[in-house]
Write a protein that holds these residues in place. Structure first.
Motif, PDB file in Angstrom:
ATOM      1  N   ALA A  78      45.640 -77.927  35.115  1.00 47.63           N
ATOM      2  CA  ALA A  78      44.345 -78.257  35.749  1.00 47.63           C
ATOM      3  C   ALA A  78      44.312 -79.533  36.300  1.00 47.63           C
ATOM      4  O   ALA A  78      44.132 -79.949  37.547  1.00 47.63           O
ATOM      5  CB  ALA A  78      43.040 -77.863  35.125  1.00 47.63           C
ATOM      6  N   ARG A  79      44.799 -80.621  35.564  1.00 42.85           N
ATOM      7  CA  ARG A  79      44.948 -81.867  36.025  1.00 42.85           C
ATOM      8  C   ARG A  79      46.237 -81.824  37.335  1.00 42.85           C
ATOM      9  O   ARG A  79      45.809 -82.646  38.164  1.00 42.85           O
ATOM     10  CB  ARG A  79      45.403 -82.540  34.724  1.00 42.85           C
ATOM     11  N   LEU A  80      47.083 -81.194  37.221  1.00 41.66           N
ATOM     12  CA  LEU A  80      48.242 -81.378  38.037  1.00 41.66           C
ATOM     13  C   LEU A  80      47.755 -80.841  39.448  1.00 41.66           C
ATOM     14  O   LEU A  80      47.803 -81.379  40.633  1.00 41.66           O
ATOM     15  CB  LEU A  80      49.263 -80.719  37.648  1.00 41.66           C
ATOM     16  N   VAL A  81      47.020 -79.635  39.137  1.00 43.09           N
ATOM     17  CA  VAL A  81      46.270 -79.196  40.441  1.00 43.09           C
ATOM     18  C   VAL A  81      45.395 -80.257  41.122  1.00 43.09           C
ATOM     19  O   VAL A  81      45.545 -80.229  42.376  1.00 43.09           O
ATOM     20  CB  VAL A  81      45.602 -77.821  40.063  1.00 43.09           C
ATOM     21  N   ALA A  82      44.472 -80.606  40.294  1.00 48.53           N
ATOM     22  CA  ALA A  82      43.525 -81.733  41.176  1.00 48.53           C
ATOM     23  C   ALA A  82      44.356 -82.780  41.707  1.00 48.53           C
ATOM     24  O   ALA A  82      43.986 -83.479  42.696  1.00 48.53           O
ATOM     25  CB  ALA A  82      42.578 -82.050  39.948  1.00 48.53           C
ATOM     26  N   GLU A  83      45.268 -83.384  40.854  1.00 48.65           N
ATOM     27  CA  GLU A  83      46.064 -84.589  41.252  1.00 48.65           C
ATOM     28  C   GLU A  83      46.710 -84.266  42.653  1.00 48.65           C
ATOM     29  O   GLU A  83      46.667 -85.098  43.487  1.00 48.65           O
ATOM     30  CB  GLU A  83      46.936 -84.996  40.425  1.00 48.65           C
ATOM     31  N   VAL A  84      47.357 -83.176  42.965  1.00 46.55           N
ATOM     32  CA  VAL A  84      48.260 -82.864  44.055  1.00 46.55           C
ATOM     33  C   VAL A  84      47.042 -82.569  45.294  1.00 46.55           C
ATOM     34  O   VAL A  84      47.113 -83.050  46.246  1.00 46.55           O
ATOM     35  CB  VAL A  84      49.056 -81.639  43.605  1.00 46.55           C
ATOM     36  N   ILE A  85      46.054 -82.048  44.965  1.00 47.06           N
ATOM     37  CA  ILE A  85      44.791 -81.618  45.864  1.00 47.06           C
ATOM     38  C   ILE A  85      44.509 -82.936  46.501  1.00 47.06           C
ATOM     39  O   ILE A  85      43.857 -83.350  47.761  1.00 47.06           O
ATOM     40  CB  ILE A  85      43.858 -80.799  45.527  1.00 47.06           C
ATOM     41  N   ALA A  86      44.266 -83.891  45.493  1.00 47.50           N
ATOM     42  CA  ALA A  86      43.671 -85.264  46.052  1.00 47.50           C
ATOM     43  C   ALA A  86      44.475 -86.269  46.580  1.00 47.50           C
ATOM     44  O   ALA A  86      44.215 -87.324  46.927  1.00 47.50           O
ATOM     45  CB  ALA A  86      42.981 -85.881  44.503  1.00 47.50           C
ATOM     46  N   SER A  87      45.924 -85.815  46.522  1.00 49.70           N
ATOM     47  CA  SER A  87      46.725 -86.902  46.614  1.00 49.70           C
ATOM     48  C   SER A  87      47.107 -86.836  48.415  1.00 49.70           C
ATOM     49  O   SER A  87      46.595 -85.968  49.026  1.00 49.70           O
ATOM     50  CB  SER A  87      48.128 -86.520  46.150  1.00 49.70           C
ATOM     51  N   PRO A  88      47.784 -87.884  49.182  1.00 48.85           N
ATOM     52  CA  PRO A  88      48.120 -87.884  50.275  1.00 48.85           C
ATOM     53  C   PRO A  88      48.895 -86.495  50.823  1.00 48.85           C
ATOM     54  O   PRO A  88      49.084 -86.267  51.855  1.00 48.85           O
ATOM     55  CB  PRO A  88      48.816 -89.337  50.633  1.00 48.85           C
ATOM     56  N   ASP A  89      49.505 -85.839  50.011  1.00 47.64           N
ATOM     57  CA  ASP A  89      50.394 -84.785  50.251  1.00 47.64           C
ATOM     58  C   ASP A  89      49.581 -83.649  50.792  1.00 47.64           C
ATOM     59  O   ASP A  89      50.000 -82.776  51.647  1.00 47.64           O
ATOM     60  CB  ASP A  89      51.113 -84.227  48.869  1.00 47.64           C
ATOM     61  N   VAL A 124      35.068 -66.178  34.818  1.00 42.42           N
ATOM     62  CA  VAL A 124      33.832 -66.692  34.261  1.00 42.42           C
ATOM     63  C   VAL A 124      33.787 -66.815  32.758  1.00 42.42           C
ATOM     64  O   VAL A 124      33.039 -67.338  32.030  1.00 42.42           O
ATOM     65  CB  VAL A 124      32.877 -66.046  34.935  1.00 42.42           C
ATOM     66  N   GLY A 125      34.179 -65.356  32.110  1.00 39.34           N
ATOM     67  CA  GLY A 125      34.296 -65.313  30.969  1.00 39.34           C
ATOM     68  C   GLY A 125      35.048 -65.976  29.944  1.00 39.34           C
ATOM     69  O   GLY A 125      35.050 -65.994  28.725  1.00 39.34           O
ATOM     70  N   SER A 126      36.120 -66.722  30.512  1.00 39.24           N
ATOM     71  CA  SER A 126      37.110 -67.429  29.868  1.00 39.24           C
ATOM     72  C   SER A 126      36.461 -68.802  29.532  1.00 39.24           C
ATOM     73  O   SER A 126      35.764 -69.659  30.006  1.00 39.24           O
ATOM     74  CB  SER A 126      38.328 -67.594  30.900  1.00 39.24           C
ATOM     75  N   SER A 127      37.136 -69.236  28.146  1.00 34.83           N
ATOM     76  CA  SER A 127      36.698 -70.538  27.701  1.00 34.83           C
ATOM     77  C   SER A 127      37.348 -71.587  28.601  1.00 34.83           C
ATOM     78  O   SER A 127      36.776 -72.921  28.393  1.00 34.83           O
ATOM     79  CB  SER A 127      37.227 -70.669  26.035  1.00 34.83           C
ATOM     80  N   PHE A 128      38.083 -71.385  29.354  1.00 29.64           N
ATOM     81  CA  PHE A 128      38.674 -72.342  30.223  1.00 29.64           C
ATOM     82  C   PHE A 128      38.347 -72.649  31.336  1.00 29.64           C
ATOM     83  O   PHE A 128      38.424 -73.389  32.307  1.00 29.64           O
ATOM     84  CB  PHE A 128      40.443 -72.296  30.408  1.00 29.64           C
ATOM     85  N   PHE A 129      37.056 -71.564  32.038  1.00 26.07           N
ATOM     86  CA  PHE A 129      36.557 -71.604  33.193  1.00 26.07           C
ATOM     87  C   PHE A 129      35.909 -72.863  33.590  1.00 26.07           C
ATOM     88  O   PHE A 129      36.206 -73.587  34.461  1.00 26.07           O
ATOM     89  CB  PHE A 129      35.568 -70.438  33.308  1.00 26.07           C
ATOM     90  N   GLU A 130      34.990 -73.199  32.691  1.00 22.11           N
ATOM     91  CA  GLU A 130      34.419 -74.760  33.021  1.00 22.11           C
ATOM     92  C   GLU A 130      35.221 -75.909  32.912  1.00 22.11           C
ATOM     93  O   GLU A 130      35.072 -76.713  33.702  1.00 22.11           O
ATOM     94  CB  GLU A 130      32.929 -74.816  32.231  1.00 22.11           C
ATOM     95  N   GLN A 131      36.248 -75.675  32.028  1.00 23.29           N
ATOM     96  CA  GLN A 131      37.146 -76.802  31.915  1.00 23.29           C
ATOM     97  C   GLN A 131      37.814 -76.793  33.176  1.00 23.29           C
ATOM     98  O   GLN A 131      37.980 -78.042  33.642  1.00 23.29           O
ATOM     99  CB  GLN A 131      38.129 -76.568  30.616  1.00 23.29           C
ATOM    100  N   ASP A 132      38.392 -75.874  33.816  1.00 26.25           N
ATOM    101  CA  ASP A 132      39.168 -75.930  35.150  1.00 26.25           C
ATOM    102  C   ASP A 132      38.142 -76.510  36.185  1.00 26.25           C
ATOM    103  O   ASP A 132      38.687 -77.353  36.817  1.00 26.25           O
ATOM    104  CB  ASP A 132      39.466 -74.468  35.656  1.00 26.25           C
ATOM    105  N   VAL A 133      37.069 -76.243  36.444  1.00 25.05           N
ATOM    106  CA  VAL A 133      36.114 -76.456  37.130  1.00 25.05           C
ATOM    107  C   VAL A 133      35.813 -77.940  37.244  1.00 25.05           C
ATOM    108  O   VAL A 133      35.846 -78.827  38.283  1.00 25.05           O
ATOM    109  CB  VAL A 133      34.802 -75.716  37.324  1.00 25.05           C
TER     110      VAL A 133
END
Length: 325
Positions: free
Chosen positions: A63-74, A87-96
């Motif tokens: 999730a951090r990698l996804v965020a970093e690439v989206i926020a980057s100049p690339d 929505v039912g996953s324990s990782f849902f809110e963490q991703d968001v």
């Protein structure tokens, strides 16, 4: 006045998105996809995948990698979204939280998979809005995967939610949810276009989207070697089922999908001629080549020009100026 102010009478015009949504999970594929977007331009979207793309136990780092690439100049065009866990996953809110904290203002959209009902979508929107607003984004566009019985039953209510831009059909999960009642060959062509339960789902999704001005996005073609299959699937999705967008899961599929969804040059020229004549007539009725046109048909031709512009087609100079009013 801008044409949309006249043609849609102050109402929000239908969502217009690039015709291809290309999915990428692993870092190597993500970066290759971004490079392809640099080459072709913002004529297709990229969705970074946190659901199926992250290795088990590596969800936070991914999730951090996804965020970093989206926020980057690339991310040159701000046309990269992310599919988060369900929505039912324990990782849902963490991703968001992780993605919004770093990249909320650069994110094209978030994709919600495996919702079971409209209440799931509403709850997800509340959480997404909480984290995106904390990060400085007032409204985050959201796309939804329709791949369960409950989501299909609520598809019209989901499409009606203002924050939703697009609904996608998740054919493999949908077929699997029938536990063998639908044969596996209905996950691909030609079965996917003829099995009644599958075609019913596709049509209901498309109809719900068009009723509420949203973009219906067709499911993937799993054949990644035969470009002719991809091209034909995209053509049938557009011409027979009313889809205006389609998923890609391999870089070679992107151009095939774009080509299939392109309006022809003759369509673009006709649309430009009609709309320019309509503008001169103050958007009253006109006659074009022996055929009467008014605002009802103008709306159709306006969408042709929008699709052409989104696909990178060069419009006639005067027609291009219509977008600048």
């Amino acid at each position: 006045m801008h044409p949309t102010e006249v043609l849609f009478l102050g109402k929000q015009q239908p969502v217009s998105l690039p015709a291809c949504d290309h999915y990428a999970g692993a870092e190597k594929i993500m970066r290759k996809s971004v490079t392809l977007q640099h080459t072709l331009g913002p004529v297709f979207d990229i969705t970074f995948d946190c659901e199926d793309g992250a290795a088990s136990g590596n969800e936070v780092a991914h999730a951090r990698l996804v965020a970093e690439v989206i926020a980057s100049p690339d991310n040159r065009f701000n046309r990269i979204g992310a599919r988060v866990h369900d929505v039912g996953s324990s990782f849902f809110e963490q991703d968001v939280e992780i993605i919004c904290h770093t990249a909320a203002t650069r994110l094209a959209y978030l994709m919600l998979p495996k919702v079971e009902r409209v209440a799931d979508v509403i709850a997800a929107l509340d959480l997404i809005n909480h984290h995106s607003q904390r990060a400085g984004r007032t409204t985050m566009p959201v796309h939804v995967l329709i791949e369960t019985h409950g989501a299909l039953a609520d598809v019209t209510a989901i499409a009606a939610l203002p924050q939703i831009e697009s609904l996608s059909f998740g054919i493999m999960d949908f077929v699997s949810a029938h536990y063998g009642a639908i044969p596996s060959d209905a996950m691909r062509s030609p079965g996917q276009f003829v099995h009644p339960l599958v075609t019913r789902a596709k049509l209901e999704i498309a109809a719900a989207c068009h009723a509420h001005g949203k973009t219906p996005s067709h499911n993937v073609t799993t054949d990644i070697k035969n470009n002719a299959v991809v091209a034909d699937d995209a053509r049938r999705a557009r011409m027979e089922f009313g889809y205006t967008r389609m998923w890609s899961i391999h870089p070679q599929q992107v151009q095939q999908i774009l080509n299939a969804f392109l309006p022809s040059q003759s369509e673009v020229s006709e649309a430009a001629e009609i709309l320019l004549a309509a503008q001169k007539a103050a958007w009253g009725p006109i006659q074009h080549r022996g055929t009467l046109h008014d605002r009802a048909s103008y709306r159709y031709y306006w969408t042709v020009l929008q699709r052409a512009k989104n696909s990178g087609i060069t419009l006639p100079p005067l027609a291009n100026a219509l977008f600048l009013h």
